[in-house]
Design a protein around this motif. Sequence first.
Motif, PDB file in Angstrom:
ATOM      1  N   THR A   1      15.827   9.761 -36.384  1.00 23.72           N
ATOM      2  CA  THR A   1      15.754   9.310 -34.995  1.00 23.72           C
ATOM      3  C   THR A   1      16.587  10.200 -34.094  1.00 23.72           C
ATOM      4  O   THR A   1      16.137  10.631 -33.027  1.00 23.72           O
TER       5      THR A   1
ATOM      6  N   ASN B   1      18.198   2.687 -34.815  1.00 21.17           N
ATOM      7  CA  ASN B   1      17.407   2.711 -36.050  1.00 21.17           C
ATOM      8  C   ASN B   1      18.353   2.564 -37.234  1.00 21.17           C
ATOM      9  O   ASN B   1      19.244   3.391 -37.434  1.00 21.17           O
TER      10      ASN B   1
ATOM     11  N   ILE C   1       8.795   8.542 -37.975  1.00 17.53           N
ATOM     12  CA  ILE C   1       9.840   8.177 -37.022  1.00 17.53           C
ATOM     13  C   ILE C   1       9.906   9.133 -35.842  1.00 17.53           C
ATOM     14  O   ILE C   1       9.915   8.696 -34.677  1.00 17.53           O
TER      15      ILE C   1
ATOM     16  N   VAL D   1       9.367   7.958 -31.961  1.00 15.76           N
ATOM     17  CA  VAL D   1      10.470   7.958 -31.003  1.00 15.76           C
ATOM     18  C   VAL D   1      10.104   8.785 -29.770  1.00 15.76           C
ATOM     19  O   VAL D   1      10.302   8.353 -28.622  1.00 15.76           O
TER      20      VAL D   1
END
Length: 315
Positions: free
Chosen positions: A15, A84, A171, A175
């Motif tokens: 992240t 996260n 991810i 994001v």
Amino acid sequence: MRVVMFGYQTWGHRTLQALLDSEHEVVLVVTHPRSDHAYEKIWSDSVADLAEKHGVPVLLRNRPGGVELLGALRDAEPDIIVANNWRTWLPSEIFDLPPHGTLNIHDSLLPTYAGFSPLIWALINGEPEVGVTAHRMDAELDMGDVLLQRSVAVGPHDTATDLFHRTVDLIGPLVTESLDLIASGRAVWTPQDRSRSSFFHKRALEDSRIDWTWPAEDLERFVRAQSDPYPNAFTHHRGERIRILSAAVSEGRYGGTPGRIFIREGEGIVIVTGAGARSGRLPGLVIKRVRTEDGTEHAATDYFRTMGGYLTPRP
């Protein structure tokens, strides 16, 4: 946007990397200290190291309390917080602090599998797909409105390790797209269907203990769900704990008492399974590879030299 990031382990690392690669400015990172918990020593890419490498201020906290942390957050003046794998509940004075609130990234397809270790529980339960959700954080853990979700199919031989690698790759793009939608004012938030919600606790040693009254199909997934480097599914043989590394559902049907070491089938040894095993209508679990407490791996056909006796949950 100015972004504060809360996160930990590889999920948080991915992240943070996505945030650093974006057009947004990461102004502060909050992460946990290193842990000796079995599930926190794996997939342990350091969020702190990545932040420090890029000159981003870092705060280490086990929990999010204290006036110092709140003051640092206010001084950072974030437009949004992104979280996260932050392992404790965040209070409203934190998650509601920025104008855009807090975006949480969770590795399940919410509203199902909120909480901890969702990939493992989902695989145990035979879910056809797993994925990642971007949602707005609120006072109820993993229950806020959903912005985006991405999923991958679960194959018949997939392990939790396979699914980790496939979902963690989701991810970064998730994001990036989520922040772009929020920054541009195009975000559409969808309330979760609470009637479908499920919440799972943090895993511990007891959760890896094999119950031979489970059906063979469930136990085969139970073994795949606890593949290396996760703590493996385990049982006891003659008082010694053994870990089951590889297994399959038997082709034949076997009757008797659950846990009985019964017969060789193919490249493995059949263990009688299922609460209804006395009927003789159920398949067994074919154990293929085991690991003893000294770390040695064995083919099951080498380890179980003679048939008979039982595998038991405890010594």
